[in-house]
Design a protein around this motif. Sequence first.
Motif, PDB file in Angstrom:
ATOM      1  N   ILE A 239       0.821  -1.208   0.000  1.00  0.00           N
ATOM      2  CA  ILE A 239       0.000   0.000   0.000  1.00  0.00           C
ATOM      3  C   ILE A 239       0.851   1.252   0.000  1.00  0.00           C
ATOM      4  CG2 ILE A 239      -0.304   0.315   2.502  1.00  0.00           C
ATOM      5  CD1 ILE A 239      -3.328   0.818   1.800  1.00  0.00           C
ATOM      6  N   HIS A 240       2.110   1.143   0.468  1.00  0.00           N
ATOM      7  CA  HIS A 240       2.986   2.319   0.453  1.00  0.00           C
ATOM      8  C   HIS A 240       3.184   2.853  -0.958  1.00  0.00           C
ATOM      9  CE1 HIS A 240       4.660   3.761   4.206  1.00  0.00           C
ATOM     10  NE2 HIS A 240       4.616   2.540   4.692  1.00  0.00           N
ATOM     11  N   GLY A 241       3.175   1.997  -1.937  1.00  0.00           N
ATOM     12  CA  GLY A 241       3.425   2.456  -3.293  1.00  0.00           C
ATOM     13  C   GLY A 241       2.182   2.864  -4.051  1.00  0.00           C
ATOM     14  N   LEU A 242       1.022   2.877  -3.392  1.00  0.00           N
ATOM     15  CA  LEU A 242      -0.227   3.173  -4.094  1.00  0.00           C
ATOM     16  C   LEU A 242      -0.734   4.574  -3.783  1.00  0.00           C
ATOM     17  CD1 LEU A 242      -2.210  -0.145  -3.454  1.00  0.00           C
ATOM     18  CD2 LEU A 242      -1.138   0.556  -5.597  1.00  0.00           C
ATOM     19  N   LEU A 345     -12.637   4.527  10.879  1.00  0.00           N
ATOM     20  CA  LEU A 345     -11.482   4.018  10.146  1.00  0.00           C
ATOM     21  C   LEU A 345     -10.189   4.568  10.730  1.00  0.00           C
ATOM     22  CD1 LEU A 345     -12.750   4.415   6.457  1.00  0.00           C
ATOM     23  CD2 LEU A 345     -12.581   2.276   7.739  1.00  0.00           C
ATOM     24  N   TYR A 346     -10.184   5.846  11.002  1.00  0.00           N
ATOM     25  CA  TYR A 346      -8.986   6.518  11.523  1.00  0.00           C
ATOM     26  C   TYR A 346      -8.593   5.954  12.895  1.00  0.00           C
ATOM     27  CZ  TYR A 346      -5.976  10.386  13.070  1.00  0.00           C
ATOM     28  OH  TYR A 346      -4.924  11.137  13.549  1.00  0.00           O
ATOM     29  N   GLU A 347      -9.571   5.790  13.765  1.00  0.00           N
ATOM     30  CA  GLU A 347      -9.285   5.307  15.115  1.00  0.00           C
ATOM     31  C   GLU A 347      -8.739   3.881  15.113  1.00  0.00           C
ATOM     32  OE1 GLU A 347     -13.029   5.894  16.930  1.00  0.00           O
ATOM     33  OE2 GLU A 347     -12.806   8.092  17.047  1.00  0.00           O
ATOM     34  N   HIS A 348      -9.098   3.115  14.098  1.00  0.00           N
ATOM     35  CA  HIS A 348      -8.614   1.737  14.016  1.00  0.00           C
ATOM     36  C   HIS A 348      -7.479   1.584  13.002  1.00  0.00           C
ATOM     37  CE1 HIS A 348     -11.517  -0.150  16.735  1.00  0.00           C
ATOM     38  NE2 HIS A 348     -12.292   0.841  16.373  1.00  0.00           N
ATOM     39  N   ARG A 349      -6.979   2.721  12.529  1.00  0.00           N
ATOM     40  CA  ARG A 349      -5.819   2.750  11.627  1.00  0.00           C
ATOM     41  C   ARG A 349      -6.063   1.943  10.358  1.00  0.00           C
ATOM     42  NH1 ARG A 349      -1.015   1.876  16.152  1.00  0.00           N
ATOM     43  NH2 ARG A 349      -1.391   3.789  17.326  1.00  0.00           N
ATOM     44  N   CYS A 350      -7.318   1.940   9.921  1.00  0.00           N
ATOM     45  CA  CYS A 350      -7.632   1.306   8.641  1.00  0.00           C
ATOM     46  C   CYS A 350      -7.098   2.175   7.505  1.00  0.00           C
ATOM     47  CB  CYS A 350      -9.138   1.132   8.478  1.00  0.00           C
ATOM     48  SG  CYS A 350      -9.877   0.026   9.670  1.00  0.00           S
ATOM     49  N   LYS A 351      -6.742   1.524   6.412  1.00  0.00           N
ATOM     50  CA  LYS A 351      -6.252   2.243   5.248  1.00  0.00           C
ATOM     51  C   LYS A 351      -7.410   2.485   4.289  1.00  0.00           C
ATOM     52  CE  LYS A 351      -2.429   1.619   7.400  1.00  0.00           C
ATOM     53  NZ  LYS A 351      -2.958   0.924   8.587  1.00  0.00           N
ATOM     54  N   GLN A 384      -3.563   9.758   4.012  1.00  0.00           N
ATOM     55  CA  GLN A 384      -2.799   9.560   2.786  1.00  0.00           C
ATOM     56  C   GLN A 384      -1.297   9.562   3.039  1.00  0.00           C
ATOM     57  OE1 GLN A 384      -4.233  12.018  -0.603  1.00  0.00           O
ATOM     58  NE2 GLN A 384      -5.865  12.682   0.786  1.00  0.00           N
ATOM     59  N   SER A 385      -0.863   9.917   4.230  1.00  0.00           N
ATOM     60  CA  SER A 385       0.565  10.075   4.511  1.00  0.00           C
ATOM     61  C   SER A 385       1.248   8.718   4.671  1.00  0.00           C
ATOM     62  CB  SER A 385       0.759  10.900   5.788  1.00  0.00           C
ATOM     63  OG  SER A 385       0.372  10.147   6.929  1.00  0.00           O
ATOM     64  N   GLN A 386       2.531   8.700   4.391  1.00  0.00           N
ATOM     65  CA  GLN A 386       3.290   7.467   4.546  1.00  0.00           C
ATOM     66  C   GLN A 386       3.360   7.053   6.012  1.00  0.00           C
ATOM     67  OE1 GLN A 386       4.429   5.586   1.839  1.00  0.00           O
ATOM     68  NE2 GLN A 386       3.048   7.065   0.885  1.00  0.00           N
ATOM     69  N   ASP A 387       3.390   8.015   6.924  1.00  0.00           N
ATOM     70  CA  ASP A 387       3.417   7.679   8.349  1.00  0.00           C
ATOM     71  C   ASP A 387       2.152   6.927   8.745  1.00  0.00           C
ATOM     72  OD1 ASP A 387       5.884   8.822   8.713  1.00  0.00           O
ATOM     73  OD2 ASP A 387       5.108  10.710   9.531  1.00  0.00           O
ATOM     74  N   TYR A 388       0.999   7.424   8.287  1.00  0.00           N
ATOM     75  CA  TYR A 388      -0.253   6.747   8.622  1.00  0.00           C
ATOM     76  C   TYR A 388      -0.312   5.368   7.961  1.00  0.00           C
ATOM     77  CZ  TYR A 388      -5.172   5.657   9.125  1.00  0.00           C
ATOM     78  OH  TYR A 388      -6.358   5.018   9.438  1.00  0.00           O
ATOM     79  N   LEU A 389       0.100   5.280   6.699  1.00  0.00           N
ATOM     80  CA  LEU A 389       0.055   4.003   5.998  1.00  0.00           C
ATOM     81  C   LEU A 389       0.961   2.972   6.642  1.00  0.00           C
ATOM     82  CD1 LEU A 389       0.013   5.280   2.305  1.00  0.00           C
ATOM     83  CD2 LEU A 389      -1.909   4.390   3.630  1.00  0.00           C
TER      84      LEU A 389
END
Length: 395
Positions: A239-242, A345-351, A384-389
Amino acid sequence: MDGPITPAEAQRLPTTAEGPLPAYRARVAAGVLRADSAQELAAETLQDLWRRLRGYEPRQEEPDKPGGGFMSRFFRRKPVDEAPGNAPQGLYMVGEVGRGKSMLMDLFFDCADVPRKRRIHFHQFMQECHARIHAWRKQNGHDADPIPPLADSIADDAALLCFDEFQVHDITDAMILGRLFEALFAKGVVMVATSNTAPADLFKGKPGRDAFLPFIHLIQQKVAVLYLQSAQDYRRDRIHGLPTWHVPADGRAERALDNAFYELTGQRHGQPKTLAVLGRQIEVPQAVGGVARADFDALCGKPLGPADYLAFSTHYHTLVLDGVPRLGPDNFDRARRFITLVDTLYEHRCKLVASAAAVPDQLYEQGENAAMFQRTASRLMEMQSQDYLGLPHLT
């Protein structure tokens, strides 16, 4: 994964009659998989189980009567011979998300020389169990015990059960599992499972856990526990590359989401799924493993609430969402649900991979409640950030 080969192409590489370890090494040699010592150790353990299971059949199957499906077999309550007591010990693979557990189990399942075998997501398995129990009680009355015929039916279908994402969150599931698996193991059914949670931590901190402990002890007796301690999160790499936010929601964006779903799952299309929430059913249009795909109306155009989105966010680690429209006072019910969905989604760190009519901070620009949407827009940008992903999914 290395190079241009997709997960689906990896699955199309020939399996081998020699077992999962040679199959794994063949994929590494072909550049489809990276060499990983933790994965190789798991493949070696699966290879040993593969040897012990070759030709495994704990009983002789009886022929079905003409016109009989699994429900007719279920209602006949056909007895299954007891296992001779020499069933091989199964395997329970524990590890963080993205370490290759499901990939390894799929290699094992494809190679397993077992006449009757089944591979299923554990949540789907439990939904099927509840449906069969409901059908049995409707036919036989609520005082009838559904567990023995349920175990007969499951054992009749498979001597090897492979479960992906073994988790227990529901007290109703917890109450069923002990007696059900005691019966299945007695019939010689062998279990292989993947999970993010060690057996000793299943249902931890939940009301009624004391009654669940015998099931944990049973699992620890009947399956070996393997901790997959790979340092690499391969799912996160994909997912990092998407790109994750596509504007506008046109044909080009739809194709981008098609490609994202394919890269994340190895399949062009998922299967419809249902999630049980407080006695209701939530329809998920497409899902493969922990990845779901739906359009905006399917999740935000229906009267869903926080409990529904919580179930969704704990069950799926990634959502591919089509067609987020511009929002405003005229469609605020849908906007409010979208806000709740994003928060969960955010609270559960879903992508989240989505197509939309505008970038997040332009989705809801004018009118009442536009200011309230600013936090949602901020979260959508952060997601959308790489840190979150790179964050692990929280179940």
